[in-house]
Write a protein that holds these residues in place. Structure first.
Motif, PDB file in Angstrom:
ATOM      1  N   ASP A  21       0.819  -1.208   0.000  1.00  0.00           N
ATOM      2  CA  ASP A  21       0.000   0.000   0.000  1.00  0.00           C
ATOM      3  C   ASP A  21       0.852   1.257   0.000  1.00  0.00           C
ATOM      4  O   ASP A  21       2.075   1.209   0.172  1.00  0.00           O
ATOM      5  N   SER A  22       0.186   2.394  -0.218  1.00  0.00           N
ATOM      6  CA  SER A  22       0.890   3.667  -0.354  1.00  0.00           C
ATOM      7  C   SER A  22       1.427   4.197   0.970  1.00  0.00           C
ATOM      8  O   SER A  22       2.162   5.183   0.984  1.00  0.00           O
ATOM      9  N   HIS A  56       3.296   2.275   2.729  1.00  0.00           N
ATOM     10  CA  HIS A  56       4.506   1.454   2.830  1.00  0.00           C
ATOM     11  C   HIS A  56       4.340   0.281   3.776  1.00  0.00           C
ATOM     12  O   HIS A  56       5.311  -0.196   4.368  1.00  0.00           O
ATOM     13  N   GLN A  91      -8.826   1.246  -1.931  1.00  0.00           N
ATOM     14  CA  GLN A  91      -8.433   2.337  -1.042  1.00  0.00           C
ATOM     15  C   GLN A  91      -9.190   2.218   0.282  1.00  0.00           C
ATOM     16  O   GLN A  91     -10.305   1.703   0.337  1.00  0.00           O
ATOM     17  N   TYR A 108      -5.805   5.989   1.572  1.00  0.00           N
ATOM     18  CA  TYR A 108      -4.549   5.433   1.070  1.00  0.00           C
ATOM     19  C   TYR A 108      -4.893   4.260   0.165  1.00  0.00           C
ATOM     20  O   TYR A 108      -5.926   3.605   0.316  1.00  0.00           O
ATOM     21  N   ASN A 109      -4.018   4.001  -0.790  1.00  0.00           N
ATOM     22  CA  ASN A 109      -4.283   3.001  -1.824  1.00  0.00           C
ATOM     23  C   ASN A 109      -3.563   1.685  -1.548  1.00  0.00           C
ATOM     24  O   ASN A 109      -2.499   1.650  -0.919  1.00  0.00           O
ATOM     25  N   ASP A 129       7.868   3.874  -2.435  1.00  0.00           N
ATOM     26  CA  ASP A 129       6.925   4.403  -3.420  1.00  0.00           C
ATOM     27  C   ASP A 129       7.128   3.724  -4.768  1.00  0.00           C
ATOM     28  O   ASP A 129       6.158   3.451  -5.485  1.00  0.00           O
ATOM     29  N   PHE A 187       5.424   0.311  -4.775  1.00  0.00           N
ATOM     30  CA  PHE A 187       3.966   0.466  -4.833  1.00  0.00           C
ATOM     31  C   PHE A 187       3.519   0.918  -6.218  1.00  0.00           C
ATOM     32  O   PHE A 187       2.580   0.352  -6.807  1.00  0.00           O
ATOM     33  N   ASN A 188       4.170   1.931  -6.760  1.00  0.00           N
ATOM     34  CA  ASN A 188       3.792   2.459  -8.071  1.00  0.00           C
ATOM     35  C   ASN A 188       3.934   1.409  -9.162  1.00  0.00           C
ATOM     36  O   ASN A 188       3.146   1.371 -10.121  1.00  0.00           O
TER      37      ASN A 188
END
Length: 254
Positions: free
Chosen positions: A68-69, A71, A85, A93-94, A152, A155-156
């Motif tokens: 998730d965003s 971390h 989310q 948060y995603n 990040d 996650f991305n």
């Protein structure tokens, strides 16, 4: 007086066709073999269906997990997928997920591929949610490292890049045992075939999220399967070879 030695007789076989007819026959057989090869469906060409299902990594090489965003990450040791989310005081948060399938036992060429996911626990105020599959460049060792701190970039990576497939049928109104199917596009098939004999990993992200809405829109579950239709590489060559053998059997000349 010397003994008479019988000379072996030369057996004459009739000429079946002239050289010109022979050439025409070769061309005809090659054309027929080509048409047969092109016209065969994967099943007719000896295709096999291979189904790879995620499970407990202690007994299965196929895994799924999430990131998730914020971390945090979900351990693959339960093979749970989760995406969407969740709300917080500071906004949502995603969550994105990944799937890992071991293709070391696959031999041949994959002509079609599907990812099957259960319509698990879906929380959403929308009638349907859309999920897409993407390529992943993050090393598998990083995804599976329980001591690593997700970044990040990791996650991305699970929800950007080359898109392999999309499904827009996930719904909170559906029964949890309904299976949703993702049909891999040509990019997905190319990626799978490039990983034959190795390990294939890809990510998933919910595309229908509204970041302005601080809501709990999530999909999670435990059942995921990669279904492959695989054609053995020698299939087409054997058809052409059979045609040539048939031709050779006709060429009995003197």
């Amino acid at each position: 007086m010397a003994a008479k030695i019988d000379q072996p007789r030369r057996v004459q076989y009739p000429i079946i066709c002239t050289a010109e007819q022979e050439n025409r026959l070769v061309k005809t057989l090659l054309i027929a073999a080509t048409i047969a090869i092109v016209g065969l469906s994967p099943t007719q060409a000896g295709a096999a269906i291979i189904e790879l299902t995620t499970g407990d990594p202690r007994i299965s090489p196929h895994k799924s997990g999430w990131n998730d965003s914020l971390h945090f990450f979900g351990s693959p040791y339960f093979s749970v997928f989760s995406l969407g989310q969740r709300p917080t005081r500071n906004g949502p948060y995603n969550i994105r997920t990944y799937f890992i399938f071991d293709l070391s036992g696959v031999h041949g060429s994959v002509v079609s591929a599907e990812l099957l996911l259960e319509n698990g626990q879906v929380k959403s105020t929308d009638p349907f949610e859309t999920v897409s599959l993407y390529d992943v460049t993050t090393p598998i060792s990083v995804l599976l490292d329980r001591l690593a701190i997700p970044t990040d970039a990791t996650f991305n990576d699970l929800g950007t890049g080359v898109k392999y497939a999309t499904n827009s049928d996930f719904s909170s109104a559906a029964d949890t045992n309904v299976i949703r199917t993702f049909t891999m596009n040509q990019d997905g098939l190319a990626a799978i075939n490039a990983k034959i004999g190795s390990v294939f990993v890809f990510g998933a992200s919910m595309e229908s999220l509204d970041p302005r809405r601080n809501a709990d829109d999530t999909i999670s579950g435990t059942y995921s399967m990669l279904r492959l239709t695989v054609v053995p590489e020698p299939a087409a060559a054997l058809l052409a070879l059979s045609a040539m053998i048939g031709f050779a059997s006709l060429r009995r000349r003197a």
